[in-house]
Design a protein around this motif. Structure first.
Motif, PDB file in Angstrom:
ATOM      1  N   TYR A 169       0.809  -1.210   0.000  1.00 16.43           N
ATOM      2  CA  TYR A 169       0.000   0.000   0.000  1.00 16.43           C
ATOM      3  C   TYR A 169       0.850   1.271   0.000  1.00 16.43           C
ATOM      4  O   TYR A 169       0.484   2.273  -0.613  1.00 16.43           O
ATOM      5  CB  TYR A 169      -0.917   0.018   1.220  1.00 16.43           C
ATOM      6  CG  TYR A 169      -1.977  -1.053   1.219  1.00 16.43           C
ATOM      7  CD1 TYR A 169      -2.344  -1.720   0.051  1.00 16.43           C
ATOM      8  CD2 TYR A 169      -2.616  -1.415   2.398  1.00 16.43           C
ATOM      9  CE1 TYR A 169      -3.317  -2.700   0.061  1.00 16.43           C
ATOM     10  CE2 TYR A 169      -3.603  -2.400   2.412  1.00 16.43           C
ATOM     11  CZ  TYR A 169      -3.943  -3.037   1.239  1.00 16.43           C
ATOM     12  OH  TYR A 169      -4.908  -3.996   1.253  1.00 16.43           O
ATOM     13  N   ASP A 199      -4.000   3.664   4.161  1.00 19.57           N
ATOM     14  CA  ASP A 199      -4.428   2.418   3.526  1.00 19.57           C
ATOM     15  C   ASP A 199      -4.004   1.204   4.353  1.00 19.57           C
ATOM     16  O   ASP A 199      -4.736   0.219   4.453  1.00 19.57           O
ATOM     17  CB  ASP A 199      -3.847   2.316   2.114  1.00 19.57           C
ATOM     18  CG  ASP A 199      -4.514   3.282   1.147  1.00 19.57           C
ATOM     19  OD1 ASP A 199      -5.575   3.834   1.510  1.00 19.57           O
ATOM     20  OD2 ASP A 199      -3.991   3.490   0.042  1.00 19.57           O
ATOM     21  N   LEU A 239      -6.436   0.906   7.174  1.00 14.74           N
ATOM     22  CA  LEU A 239      -7.702   0.342   6.704  1.00 14.74           C
ATOM     23  C   LEU A 239      -7.598  -1.172   6.531  1.00 14.74           C
ATOM     24  O   LEU A 239      -8.512  -1.918   6.893  1.00 14.74           O
ATOM     25  CB  LEU A 239      -8.106   0.983   5.375  1.00 14.74           C
ATOM     26  CG  LEU A 239      -8.473   2.474   5.399  1.00 14.74           C
ATOM     27  CD1 LEU A 239      -8.846   2.946   3.999  1.00 14.74           C
ATOM     28  CD2 LEU A 239      -9.622   2.719   6.366  1.00 14.74           C
ATOM     29  N   ILE A 263      -7.281  -2.371  -3.659  1.00 11.52           N
ATOM     30  CA  ILE A 263      -6.531  -1.112  -3.595  1.00 11.52           C
ATOM     31  C   ILE A 263      -5.689  -0.927  -4.857  1.00 11.52           C
ATOM     32  O   ILE A 263      -5.604   0.177  -5.418  1.00 11.52           O
ATOM     33  CB  ILE A 263      -5.647  -1.069  -2.336  1.00 11.52           C
ATOM     34  CG1 ILE A 263      -6.512  -1.147  -1.072  1.00 11.52           C
ATOM     35  CG2 ILE A 263      -4.793   0.182  -2.328  1.00 11.52           C
ATOM     36  CD1 ILE A 263      -7.479  -0.006  -0.906  1.00 11.52           C
ATOM     37  N   LYS A 320     -12.632   2.986   2.179  1.00  7.74           N
ATOM     38  CA  LYS A 320     -11.594   3.685   1.417  1.00  7.74           C
ATOM     39  C   LYS A 320     -12.141   4.990   0.841  1.00  7.74           C
ATOM     40  O   LYS A 320     -11.475   6.036   0.898  1.00  7.74           O
ATOM     41  CB  LYS A 320     -11.082   2.768   0.298  1.00  7.74           C
ATOM     42  CG  LYS A 320     -10.141   3.415  -0.696  1.00  7.74           C
ATOM     43  CD  LYS A 320      -8.820   3.854  -0.070  1.00  7.74           C
ATOM     44  CE  LYS A 320      -7.857   4.353  -1.133  1.00  7.74           C
ATOM     45  NZ  LYS A 320      -6.658   4.985  -0.525  1.00  7.74           N
ATOM     46  N   CYS A 371     -12.664   7.525   3.729  1.00  8.51           N
ATOM     47  CA  CYS A 371     -11.378   8.061   4.201  1.00  8.51           C
ATOM     48  C   CYS A 371     -10.756   9.005   3.171  1.00  8.51           C
ATOM     49  O   CYS A 371     -10.192  10.052   3.545  1.00  8.51           O
ATOM     50  CB  CYS A 371     -10.415   6.907   4.514  1.00  8.51           C
ATOM     51  SG  CYS A 371     -10.859   5.986   5.996  1.00  8.51           S
ATOM     52  N   ASP A 372     -10.844   8.647   1.895  1.00  2.00           N
ATOM     53  CA  ASP A 372     -10.282   9.533   0.865  1.00  2.00           C
ATOM     54  C   ASP A 372     -11.041  10.849   0.807  1.00  2.00           C
ATOM     55  O   ASP A 372     -10.455  11.917   0.532  1.00  2.00           O
ATOM     56  CB  ASP A 372     -10.319   8.836  -0.496  1.00  2.00           C
ATOM     57  CG  ASP A 372      -9.160   7.871  -0.667  1.00  2.00           C
ATOM     58  OD1 ASP A 372      -8.370   7.728   0.297  1.00  2.00           O
ATOM     59  OD2 ASP A 372      -9.038   7.257  -1.732  1.00  2.00           O
TER      60      ASP A 372
END
Length: 838
Positions: free
Chosen positions: A256, A261, A264, A310, A386, A389-390
């Motif tokens: 990652y 990441d 996560l 990812i 994801k 969070c982004d």
């Protein structure tokens, strides 16, 4: 609407929910995690030793019936006994016997130990000298007053009885009155509410008392084995799981390269373990030694899913998509692949539910349910989290550290992974043929892999490796004595002969012919039983007890002689009176070992050839039982273990066949429905068959047997390994539809998805391989094998799949060309010719 369209519509709706409502998805999963946390407190720990595999077997039930009906030497309630084992001196001297009596006296002084009785050299000899001695204090006083010569004389007189010879080591010499070890068994009268932990505490106290006694004495309780196996499970978890987590964390960082990441990924891994253990708690499935492999497998598969999602998301963002659209595109491509991988993994893991052995069946259930949880968490929760969070990262202005994919076409890793595809384009048929022949050779060699079912598989080694003993708290393991004690018992009290087989006969043994019929099979036994003089069987039964007592008692000998019509030492009439006299004599205890008091069930024990295998002994036992004129059944520890070994082998083969067949049928169906390319399902299975063939050959080369845990490795290899082929094939289909040929599509696949597969392989192989650090051999071997399985599966997907896919494309083209030649020409050019669906 066709089935393919329905599947695509359902996938799109699920993808839309994840992408458009990520917060709802995250909250729902967190609430479910809270529900599963409630089940953690109900998880039961099970030792998972030999008994867990034999409880429900017919052979074990027969043995239990034998032990219940016949008074075996030292037969005691397994829940309420402690054995005191004395070694390193002559245990039959007056001083040693007095020390044993004083030790028993000290135990008896503690009411909480509830000592009901004791049986060993000191009580037996004391009672022989003084029949009125009934307490440890009486034993001590009797032995203290006796002279050494009186004790020696008592030992010689007791030599004719199995009472003394059964409690001293096999080097017992009645002439010199010596033996190097003895066993004194204490029976406890504990109430029904007395649990295993209470018994363990008592036996720990008894060891402390034994340590204060002169000489070398160790206390070996009936619960010691289960206690130490359970302790080894906990210690193995403490050793293995931190290593697994550190390795996974390392590879998450490498894969990652972004701390958010990585966090996560760790959250998703923890949730997977919570859900799985919560399920175990709610379902009542105990967590045994074999179950340690489940969380390790799930962590490894979870990382595999995480890396793919990812990595694909980053590929889409590099192409210029915004976060939401990038995730929508990544999910659209991966959800079907994840579903395929999950279903095939459930087939592989869940195939073990057909096993007749409860621990293997439980392992199949737990791992199959766990892989479904893994899909839900990594396939739904992780993408939604994801995006959330982004979004937060963008609003707060938190920078990204490294968001590039693992490999690309221009990277060194990408070029290496694409090399097999470059080579395969020249002669795919030759390469496929070579792979088939090599895998057949390895499979044929591996077919000779052995099976085992021994205590040593489950127990910690007698000497722990240095890397274990040097660990700091809280990872330092406890002290294990069980293996050294069992080795001591085998050395001092084991027989130099082969194993013992018991023939359990039922009928009316008061009939005149009964004893003659009981002894008749001994004259012409199977080869494994022909260990006596002249090739006869060496048997112990009520017949040998009668003959032995006749040598000691002249009056009884005359009774036998009067009723022995053919003068062969076996009475053949008036048997009820002979039994009555025998059961009223000093040989009554031995008689009770071989004949029930209603004279309707008898036991015959046979010594077997020490060079005979368990299978040979078991087969010979069945043949011997068929020779009896009564209803007879062969049983014994060796028979039970052979039965378990047979079921272990059946579980391995049946599980493998079921996993492969279900996986192949599913893949053919799903590729036929979704892509109208059903033959790609067969191509997809090709690499995993090669991987399993090489794994079997490696097992035999490394002398790793199929045992209570490694028997699951074949079907589990299908569940874990098929993911590499599925991801590669699924990506290939996406690229093949968008390009002009299979070679170009496979090149793009291996440079893109190949990087994720490589990272997944490293994490899975090293993560599961960390089980090799476990204390018990059964887990260590499983860790080695699962690591090899994952490595072989990855290599097969990268090396064997490209030529197989290229061969598939050429086969499709050949079919198209053949169809074109066979189709009558209508005189028109440019007619659209659709390739046949393969």
């Amino acid at each position: 609407m066709s089935l393919a369209e329905r599947i695509e519509t359902a996938t799109e709706r699920l993808n839309t929910t994840i992408v458009d409502r990520p917060r709802v998805v995250v909250v729902a999963f967190l609430l479910l995690t809270g529900v599963f946390i409630g089940g953690l407190g109900s998880v039961q720990m099970s030792a998972g030793g030999l008994d867990a595999f034999t409880d429900d077997l017919p052979e074990q039930k027969t043995l239990d019936e034998v032990e219940q009906n016949f008074e075996q030497p030292f037969q005691t309630d397994a829940q309420t006994t402690t054995q005191l084992i004395r070694t390193k001196s002559n245990v039959l001297t007056r001083e040693a016997l007095v020390r044993d009596a004083r030790l028993l006296e000290r135990v008896a002084e503690h009411d909480e130990y509830r000592m009901e009785s004791a049986r060993g050299p000191a009580p037996i000899i004391a009672q022989h000298l003084n029949p009125s001695a009934t307490t440890p204090a009486d034993y001590r006083r009797t032995l203290e007053r006796a002279t050494p010569s009186e004790i020696r004389q008592a030992v010689r007189e007791l030599d004719d009885s199995s009472r003394l010879s059964g409690v001293v080591s096999n080097d017992f010499n009645p002439t010199s009155v010596s033996a190097s070890a003895s066993i004194t068994t204490i029976s406890h009268d504990f109430p029904g509410s007395f649990g295993d932990d209470d018994l363990t505490a008592v036996q720990t106290d008894l060891q402390a008392i034994a340590d204060d006694t002169p000489g070398d004495v160790r206390a070996f309780g009936s619960g010691t084995t289960e206690t130490e196996i359970s302790q080894s499970v906990q210690d193995s978890l403490l050793i293995v799981m931190p290593v697994v987590i550190l390795l996974l964390l390392f590879f998450l960082v490498v894969a990652y390269r972004d701390p958010i990441d990585v966090l996560l990924g760790l959250v998703a891994l923890v949730m997977t373990i919570i859900w799985t253990f919560g399920f175990l708690g709610y379902s009542g499935i105990p967590f045994s030694q074999q179950m340690i492999s489940v969380p390790v497998l799930l962590l490894a598969v979870g990382v595999d899913f995480g890396i793919h999602i990812i990595n694909r998301y980053r590929e889409e963002t590099e192409r210029g998509f915004e976060a939401i659209e990038a995730m929508r595109e990544a999910n659209a491509q991966l959800l079907i692949a994840f579903v395929i991988v999950t279903v095939t993994a459930v087939f592989g893991f869940g195939a073990n539910v057909i096993s007749d052995l409860t621990p293997i069946r439980n392992l199949g259930i737990a791992s199959a349910v766990g892989i479904i949880f893994t899909f839900l968490i990594f396939g739904l929760f992780l993408p939604a989290t994801k995006l959330v969070c982004d979004n937060v990262r963008t609003r707060l202005g938190v920078p990204e550290f490294n968001s590039s994919p693992i490999a690309s076409e221009d990277s060194a890793l990408g070029r290496v992974l694409a090399f097999p595809a470059r080579v395969s384009q020249h002669a795919p048929a030759v390469i496929v043929l070579g792979l088939v022949l090599s895998s057949v050779a390895m499979g044929a060699y591996g077919a000779g892999v052995g099976t085992s079912f021994e205590n040593e598989d489950f127990l910690p080694p007698e000497e722990l490796p240095a890397y274990v003993t040097g660990l700091p708290e809280p990872f330092a393991p406890g002290e294990y004595t069980i293996t050294s004690t069992i080795n001591l018992l085998d050395d001092k009290f084991g027989s130099s002969q082969g194993s013992t087989v018991k023939i359990y006969a039922r009928g009316n043994f008061k009939e005149d012919h009964a004893l003659e019929a009981l002894a008749a099979p001994n004259d012409n036994p199977p080869e494994s039983f022909a260990v006596g003089p002249g090739g006869q069987a060496e048997a112990q039964s009520i017949v040998t007890v009668i003959q032995s007592h006749a040598e000691q008692d002249e009056e009884f000998a005359a009774l036998v002689a009067r009723n022995d019509q053919n003068d062969n030492g076996i009475p053949d009439r008036n048997l009820e009176r002979i039994y009555d006299e025998l059961f009223a004599s000093s040989s009554s205890e031995r008689a009770e070992q071989y004949l029930t008091d209603d004279y309707r069930s008898a036991l015959v024990e046979y010594q077997t050839d020490s060079d005979a295998s368990q299978t040979e002994v078991t087969t010979a036992g069945e043949e011997m039982a068929d020779e009896f004129q009564f209803k007879a059944t062969s049983t014994g520890d060796v028979v039970v273990r052979a039965a378990v070994m047979d079921r272990i082998f059946q579980s391995a083969i049946q599980g493998l066949v079921l996993a492969v067949v279900l996986t192949a049928v599913f893949l053919v169906a799903i590729y036929g429905v979704l892509e109208r390319k059903p033959l790609l399902g067969v191509v997809n299975v090709f690499p995993i068959l090669i991987a399993i063939a090489f794994l079997l050959g490696t097992m035999r080369y490394l002398d790793i047997t199929l045992n209570a845990l490694t028997a699951t490795i074949l079907s589990i290899s299908v569940g874990v390994g098929i993911a590499y082929s599925v991801h590669t094939t699924h990506r290939f289909i996406d690229e093949f539809d968008a390009t002009t040929g299979a070679h170009e599509a496979m090149m793009i696949t291996l440079t893109g998805t190949g990087g994720a597969l490589f990272g997944s392989m490293l994490t899975t192989a090293l993560g599961t391989g960390a089980l090799a650090l476990a204390i018990t051999p059964i887990l260590g071997n499983f860790g080695v094998l699962i690591g090899l399985s994952v490595t072989y599966s990855f290599l097969a997907a990268v090396i064997a799949l490209p030529p197989a896919v290229l061969l598939w494309e050429r086969t499709q083209q050949w079919n198209l060309d053949l169809l074109a030649r066979l189709r009558p020409s209508d005189g028109r050019e440019g007619t659209d010719q659709t390739a046949p669906r393969g």
